[in-house]
Design a protein around this motif. Structure first.
Motif, PDB file in Angstrom:
ATOM      1  N   SER A   4       0.831  -1.198   0.000  1.00  0.00           N
ATOM      2  CA  SER A   4       0.000   0.000   0.000  1.00  0.00           C
ATOM      3  C   SER A   4       0.868   1.250   0.000  1.00  0.00           C
ATOM      4  O   SER A   4       2.085   1.185   0.213  1.00  0.00           O
ATOM      5  CB  SER A   4      -0.913   0.009   1.232  1.00  0.00           C
ATOM      6  N   ASP A   5       0.229   2.401  -0.213  1.00  0.00           N
ATOM      7  CA  ASP A   5       0.917   3.661  -0.005  1.00  0.00           C
ATOM      8  C   ASP A   5       1.192   3.827   1.488  1.00  0.00           C
ATOM      9  O   ASP A   5       0.570   3.180   2.332  1.00  0.00           O
ATOM     10  CB  ASP A   5       0.065   4.828  -0.506  1.00  0.00           C
ATOM     11  N   ILE A   6       2.115   4.700   1.827  1.00  0.00           N
ATOM     12  CA  ILE A   6       2.465   4.929   3.230  1.00  0.00           C
ATOM     13  C   ILE A   6       1.266   5.489   3.981  1.00  0.00           C
ATOM     14  O   ILE A   6       0.617   6.445   3.530  1.00  0.00           O
ATOM     15  CB  ILE A   6       3.676   5.869   3.333  1.00  0.00           C
ATOM     16  N   LEU A   7       0.922   4.849   5.109  1.00  0.00           N
ATOM     17  CA  LEU A   7      -0.179   5.256   5.991  1.00  0.00           C
ATOM     18  C   LEU A   7      -1.520   5.291   5.276  1.00  0.00           C
ATOM     19  O   LEU A   7      -2.431   6.020   5.673  1.00  0.00           O
ATOM     20  CB  LEU A   7       0.108   6.630   6.624  1.00  0.00           C
ATOM     21  N   ASP A   8      -1.664   4.488   4.242  1.00  0.00           N
ATOM     22  CA  ASP A   8      -2.913   4.459   3.474  1.00  0.00           C
ATOM     23  C   ASP A   8      -3.255   3.004   3.161  1.00  0.00           C
ATOM     24  O   ASP A   8      -2.616   2.377   2.320  1.00  0.00           O
ATOM     25  CB  ASP A   8      -2.742   5.270   2.188  1.00  0.00           C
ATOM     26  N   SER A   9      -4.260   2.479   3.826  1.00  0.00           N
ATOM     27  CA  SER A   9      -4.626   1.076   3.626  1.00  0.00           C
ATOM     28  C   SER A   9      -5.522   0.861   2.425  1.00  0.00           C
ATOM     29  O   SER A   9      -5.874  -0.273   2.107  1.00  0.00           O
ATOM     30  CB  SER A   9      -5.352   0.548   4.879  1.00  0.00           C
ATOM     31  N   ASP A  10      -5.880   1.946   1.730  1.00  0.00           N
ATOM     32  CA  ASP A  10      -6.824   1.822   0.618  1.00  0.00           C
ATOM     33  C   ASP A  10      -6.180   2.017  -0.744  1.00  0.00           C
ATOM     34  O   ASP A  10      -6.769   1.680  -1.766  1.00  0.00           O
ATOM     35  CB  ASP A  10      -7.971   2.834   0.793  1.00  0.00           C
ATOM     36  N   THR A  11      -4.971   2.558  -0.806  1.00  0.00           N
ATOM     37  CA  THR A  11      -4.351   2.889  -2.082  1.00  0.00           C
ATOM     38  C   THR A  11      -3.158   1.983  -2.345  1.00  0.00           C
ATOM     39  O   THR A  11      -2.194   1.962  -1.568  1.00  0.00           O
ATOM     40  CB  THR A  11      -3.907   4.361  -2.109  1.00  0.00           C
ATOM     41  N   PHE A  12      -3.223   1.231  -3.448  1.00  0.00           N
ATOM     42  CA  PHE A  12      -2.153   0.319  -3.844  1.00  0.00           C
ATOM     43  C   PHE A  12      -1.766   0.613  -5.285  1.00  0.00           C
ATOM     44  O   PHE A  12      -2.643   0.791  -6.144  1.00  0.00           O
ATOM     45  CB  PHE A  12      -2.607  -1.137  -3.724  1.00  0.00           C
ATOM     46  N   ASP A  13      -0.475   0.688  -5.522  1.00  0.00           N
ATOM     47  CA  ASP A  13       0.048   0.944  -6.874  1.00  0.00           C
ATOM     48  C   ASP A  13       0.294  -0.407  -7.543  1.00  0.00           C
ATOM     49  O   ASP A  13       1.216  -1.140  -7.184  1.00  0.00           O
ATOM     50  CB  ASP A  13       1.346   1.743  -6.774  1.00  0.00           C
ATOM     51  N   ALA A  14      -0.543  -0.734  -8.524  1.00  0.00           N
ATOM     52  CA  ALA A  14      -0.459  -2.040  -9.175  1.00  0.00           C
ATOM     53  C   ALA A  14       0.773  -2.178 -10.058  1.00  0.00           C
ATOM     54  O   ALA A  14       1.099  -3.287 -10.497  1.00  0.00           O
ATOM     55  CB  ALA A  14      -1.714  -2.292 -10.005  1.00  0.00           C
ATOM     56  N   ILE A  15       1.462  -1.067 -10.328  1.00  0.00           N
ATOM     57  CA  ILE A  15       2.686  -1.120 -11.139  1.00  0.00           C
ATOM     58  C   ILE A  15       3.921  -0.937 -10.251  1.00  0.00           C
ATOM     59  O   ILE A  15       4.772  -1.807 -10.151  1.00  0.00           O
ATOM     60  CB  ILE A  15       2.634  -0.058 -12.250  1.00  0.00           C
ATOM     61  N   GLY A  16       4.015   0.192  -9.579  1.00  0.00           N
ATOM     62  CA  GLY A  16       5.204   0.473  -8.773  1.00  0.00           C
ATOM     63  C   GLY A  16       5.229  -0.244  -7.440  1.00  0.00           C
ATOM     64  O   GLY A  16       6.296  -0.376  -6.840  1.00  0.00           O
ATOM     65  N   GLY A  17       4.063  -0.707  -6.960  1.00  0.00           N
ATOM     66  CA  GLY A  17       4.010  -1.334  -5.653  1.00  0.00           C
ATOM     67  C   GLY A  17       3.862  -2.840  -5.686  1.00  0.00           C
ATOM     68  O   GLY A  17       3.693  -3.471  -4.642  1.00  0.00           O
ATOM     69  N   ALA A  18       3.890  -3.450  -6.862  1.00  0.00           N
ATOM     70  CA  ALA A  18       3.738  -4.901  -6.985  1.00  0.00           C
ATOM     71  C   ALA A  18       5.086  -5.527  -7.334  1.00  0.00           C
ATOM     72  O   ALA A  18       5.833  -5.001  -8.166  1.00  0.00           O
ATOM     73  CB  ALA A  18       2.710  -5.236  -8.054  1.00  0.00           C
ATOM     74  N   LEU A  19       5.389  -6.664  -6.702  1.00  0.00           N
ATOM     75  CA  LEU A  19       6.674  -7.327  -6.897  1.00  0.00           C
ATOM     76  C   LEU A  19       6.465  -8.810  -7.147  1.00  0.00           C
ATOM     77  O   LEU A  19       5.765  -9.482  -6.388  1.00  0.00           O
ATOM     78  CB  LEU A  19       7.553  -7.164  -5.650  1.00  0.00           C
ATOM     79  N   LYS A  20       7.076  -9.330  -8.205  1.00  0.00           N
ATOM     80  CA  LYS A  20       7.094 -10.770  -8.434  1.00  0.00           C
ATOM     81  C   LYS A  20       8.297 -11.350  -7.696  1.00  0.00           C
ATOM     82  O   LYS A  20       9.411 -10.857  -7.823  1.00  0.00           O
ATOM     83  CB  LYS A  20       7.159 -11.096  -9.925  1.00  0.00           C
ATOM     84  N   ILE A  21       8.056 -12.404  -6.912  1.00  0.00           N
ATOM     85  CA  ILE A  21       9.087 -12.918  -6.010  1.00  0.00           C
ATOM     86  C   ILE A  21       9.848 -14.085  -6.615  1.00  0.00           C
ATOM     87  O   ILE A  21      11.069 -14.093  -6.648  1.00  0.00           O
ATOM     88  CB  ILE A  21       8.469 -13.313  -4.661  1.00  0.00           C
ATOM     89  N   THR A  22       9.161 -15.094  -7.071  1.00  0.00           N
ATOM     90  CA  THR A  22       9.843 -16.316  -7.520  1.00  0.00           C
ATOM     91  C   THR A  22      10.046 -16.359  -9.024  1.00  0.00           C
ATOM     92  O   THR A  22      10.562 -17.352  -9.540  1.00  0.00           O
ATOM     93  CB  THR A  22       9.055 -17.561  -7.083  1.00  0.00           C
ATOM     94  N   GLY A  23       9.648 -15.338  -9.721  1.00  0.00           N
ATOM     95  CA  GLY A  23       9.876 -15.309 -11.165  1.00  0.00           C
ATOM     96  C   GLY A  23       9.032 -16.299 -11.938  1.00  0.00           C
ATOM     97  O   GLY A  23       9.434 -16.766 -13.005  1.00  0.00           O
ATOM     98  N   GLY A  24       7.870 -16.641 -11.415  1.00  0.00           N
ATOM     99  CA  GLY A  24       6.985 -17.534 -12.155  1.00  0.00           C
ATOM    100  C   GLY A  24       7.320 -18.998 -12.036  1.00  0.00           C
ATOM    101  O   GLY A  24       6.841 -19.815 -12.824  1.00  0.00           O
ATOM    102  N   SER A  25       8.151 -19.384 -11.060  1.00  0.00           N
ATOM    103  CA  SER A  25       8.473 -20.797 -10.871  1.00  0.00           C
ATOM    104  C   SER A  25       7.296 -21.501 -10.188  1.00  0.00           C
ATOM    105  O   SER A  25       6.310 -20.875  -9.811  1.00  0.00           O
ATOM    106  CB  SER A  25       9.737 -20.943 -10.018  1.00  0.00           C
TER     107      SER A  25
END
Length: 805
Positions: free
Chosen positions: A471-492
């Motif tokens: 989420s954005d800092i101190l904001d439980s309602d706003t999520f950045d689907a591009i800058g705030g999303a991370l792929k962890i295992t690379g699709g394994s």
């Protein structure tokens, strides 16, 4: 052992071996391979800093079971066994009886066969045991056992039920799906509350004084599976997996009661500006001068005015209560977090609006609006200024530059030059509301959660299970689907199981088959780095992950592992499982339900609740003592109906404690009772039963450091009674090769009475066993005696070449 002054060249001298401290348990190695201080078995025991072993304290019930009871449904119970002994018939049921079985009431028995004297029919219930699932009633006749079948039934009524004519209680709870701790930041007492999420209500317990509250879920929304609760941003979230999450800002409202009385079962409360509506919950606190206690949580039945409401009590009477200091208290209900398209306001400004007959005409070039869209009046000149912050809907779209909305305002002409500023929601594709999720963690003022589902009104499954979103800092309602999303295992072929924050800017991601570390999460997420810690070990239970200083413990398929931070907080994995010493117990974990395992850190111990031996619920607790550096005990409760749903550390008054919640909704404090386990396993019954704790200490096998056969002659134990109770225990010895056991010794048998409070003693008893090695087993039967030391004396014997087993 007494010794002669001198021995001949061929004499066998007595040898002694024992332990003066008990530090850890080791069930993997052979008993004769254990080191001094290690024991074969510590069941329901604790090993102190001074090396003594003692039975653990019992569980203390703070809140009994809250799940569905007789008010919700009444059905027959299957009988699994029945017999009559000493003019008492004992009925054993297949399931735990409900609260409809009340001693003194009439029950009905049918379907028992193979009797000399018929036990079937209407009977007066004498006792009910929710722990042993048994009913008893009196019947004068000879002792005999009865035959049971699928038609052998017990009814909590005076006659058998022939039709399913029952009433469901829509406020009743069928099962508890999750629980969490809320600390009220606005309370001077730093009150901690345990929130327990059931299928259709949330039950709240204030630990300081055990006052209960209830709150509702939004609309017709319910919880149908395991969920998790989290406090963040002064809110409590309930994450429901593939459904939109709930949120609440738990502000406790307290209103003074001016008068209160009971007439029949109706309690009438006069309370200025009570703020309650029919169907909402309210808790009455502090009412006095009563015959039966009226304080507790109720649903409002009527609210004739803003200053009066009524509730219905289970007890009947006619009395007026003392209201000095009495209050009506309640929390705000849960709501759904925002979902659907994420929008931000854009503005429409008209410097000369027109209003005629309750319809306002606005001119805005290329306004892009459609009929029915929502707008908000931000500010305006008179007379529209009276409607600032009010929402309106587009009633008519005249053309691309003109639209109208309805508003009960006086007429305005174009020449008056009345200004109006409206806002309209505008979707932003790269921002999303909070996605549906099964859990989240708070780290660096952001919510971090798996990005498995989207944030639509009806959440849809996304195409991967290895992505996080923040989420954005101190904001439980706003999520950045591009800058705030991370792929962890690379699709394994792996998926995220859990998250654990660490240090200033690190987040550890536990996948099912691997572990990863995210660096740089404290500021902008543009430069975060994802590093693999280990590609070979993963986490099998999210709630087993516990951080202790610079270590993180977690349960994997191979057992309990640890991660340790070294070298300026670089993460390293421990090579050997922490659970190596208790591997036989790890092998007994039901892997089909291992994901429900839960862990907690308290009092220098790591507690891990797991489902053993085919159980579908957590029925054992493995206890690791960090000071002693080993596994201290295998804990369990002597009831098949008891299980562990969650373990929570919270503050009760001025001290922290560890609490267990169960699938029935009971809240129990670990190490809270000196008189056995006080547990509540029966739905709707708040009064707990106290059952004995089955504690056992089995020492290592003493072989006198030789593989020769010995004659084990005598054992000696140093014991001390607890300060709060007298003590007794049975003592047995077991030899191997040949295998044999010697029983019959006890504290009371050796001293003629139980050991007095705070009394210490040296107990000597005969062993008289032959074999390769010998161990001692101490089974306390009264109190909580300390075992300080154990020693066994032996001499070499049986030098023949005869083999033995």
């Amino acid at each position: 052992m007494s010794r002669y002054r001198t021995y001949g060249r061929l004499d066998d001298q007595y040898r002694s071996e024992g332990d003066t401290a008990f530090l850890r348990m080791n069930a993997r190695l052979r008993p004769s391979q254990l080191q001094p201080g290690e024991v074969q078995l510590s069941q329901n025991g604790r090993m102190g800093k001074d090396g003594t072993w003692q039975p653990r304290k019992g569980l203390l019930t703070l809140s009994g079971a809250i799940t569905i009871s007789a008010d919700a449904i009444r059905l027959p119970f299957a009988i699994s066994a029945a017999q009559r002994d000493s003019n008492v018939v004992t009925i054993t049921l297949s399931e735990t009886p409900n609260s409809a079985f009340v001693p003194g009431n009439t029950i009905f028995i049918e379907g028992l066969t193979g009797f000399l004297t018929d036990p079937n029919g209407a009977k007066t219930l004498a006792s009910v045991s929710f722990v042993n699932k048994q009913l008893t009633f009196a019947q004068t006749a000879s002792n005999e056992s009865f035959n049971t079948s699928a038609t052998s039934l017990a009814f909590p009524a005076s006659s058998a039920v022939t039709e399913l004519n029952f009433t469901l209680n829509d406020d009743g709870a069928n099962e508890v799906y999750g629980s969490g701790v809320f600390s009220d930041p606005n309370s001077d007492n730093t009150d901690d509350y345990i929130f327990t999420a059931t299928n259709n209500i949330c039950d709240i317990l204030r630990l300081r004084d055990r006052v209960k509250y209830k709150v509702k879920y939004p609309g017709s929304n319910t919880i149908s599976g395991r969920c998790s609760l989290l406090q963040a941003f002064n809110k409590v979230f309930i994450f429901r997996g593939d459904k939109t999450s709930f949120e609440s800002t738990p502000i406790l409202t307290s209103k003074s009661i001016s008068s209160a009385s009971r007439s029949g079962t109706t309690i009438t409360v006069n309370c200025t500006g009570h703020g309650r509506s029919v169907g909402e919950f309210v808790t009455l606190v502090g009412l006095g001068n009563y015959t039966t206690n009226p304080n507790g949580v109720y649903k409002v039945i009527t609210a004739p005015s803003a200053n009066q409401f009524t509730v219905t009590s289970t007890d009947s009477g006619s009395e007026t209560f003392n209201v000095s200091g009495a209050t009506a208290q309640y929390f705000s209900d849960f709501t759904l977090v925002q979902s659907g398209n994420y929008t931000v306001p854009s503005y429409i400004i008209d410097t000369a609006i027109e209003a005629s007959n309750g319809q306002v005409t606005v001119t805005e070039t290329s306004h892009g609006l459609n009929q029915g869209e929502d707008l908000e009046i931000i500010k305006a000149d008179s007379p529209l200024n009276l409607f600032a912050q009010q929402s309106v809907k587009v009633a008519e779209v005249t053309d691309s530059n003109t639209f109208k909305f309805n508003l009960d305002v006086e007429n305005v002409s174009l020449g008056q030059n009345v200004n109006l500023v409206l806002s309209k929601p505008q979707a932003i594709s790269y921002f999303v509301h909070q996605p549906a999720t099964s859990f989240a963690v708070l780290n660096q003022r952001r919510l971090w959660m798996p990005y498995f589902y989207d944030s639509a009104g009806t959440p849809q499954k996304r195409s991967n299970n290895d992505e996080l979103i923040a989420s954005d800092i101190l904001d439980s309602d706003t999520f950045d689907a591009i800058g705030g999303a991370l792929k962890i295992t690379g699709g394994s072929s792996d998926f995220i199981v859990g998250l654990e924050p660490f240090t200033e800017d690190k987040l550890v991601v536990f996948a099912r088959r691997s572990i990863h570390q995210i660096d740089g999460v404290s500021g902008s997420l543009a430069d975060v780095r994802v590093n693999v810690v280990t590609p070979d070990i993963g986490c099998s239970a999210r709630s087993s992950v516990v951080q202790i200083a610079n270590k993180i413990f977690f349960l994997s398929d191979q057992g309990v592992f640890g991660l340790e931070y070294l070298d300026a907080y670089n993460l390293r994995g421990l090579e050997v499982p922490l659970s190596e010493a208790i591997q036989p117990y790890v092998d007994r974990i039901n892997q089909d339900y291992v994901d429900q395992s839960v862990g907690a850190y308290f009092d220098n111990r790591y507690y891990l609740a797991v489902p053993l031996d085919g159980s579908t619920e957590n029925n054992f607790i493995l206890v690791y003592n960090l000071i002693n550096g080993g596994w201290e005990s295998i804990d369990s409760v002597n009831s098949t109906g008891f299980n562990v749903r969650d373990m929570l550390v919270a503050r009760e008054g001025s001290e922290n404690a560890l609490y267990i919640t169960t699938s029935q909704g009971g809240v129990h404090r670990i190490e809270g009772s000196d008189s056995g386990d006080q547990i509540s396993v029966q739905a709707g019954v708040s009064i707990p039963e106290t059952i004995a704790i089955s504690s056992i200490l089995t020492t290592r096998e003493y072989d006198m450091e030789t593989i020769d056969r010995k004659m084990f002659a005598r054992g000696e134990l140093h014991l001390k009674s607890d300060t709060d109770s007298t003590s007794d225990a049975s003592i047995s010895f077991t030899s191997s090769d040949p295998d044999a056991t010697r029983t019959g010794a006890s504290i009371s048998g050796s001293f003629g009475s139980v050991l007095a409070q705070s009394e210490d003693a040296s107990l000597r008893t005969s062993v008289r066993l032959r074999g390769f090695g010998c161990s001692a087993t101490i089974t306390p039967s009264q109190g909580r005696p300390f075992v300080r030391a154990v020693k066994i004396d032996a001499r070499l014997a049986d030098r023949s070449q005869t083999s033995t087993t």
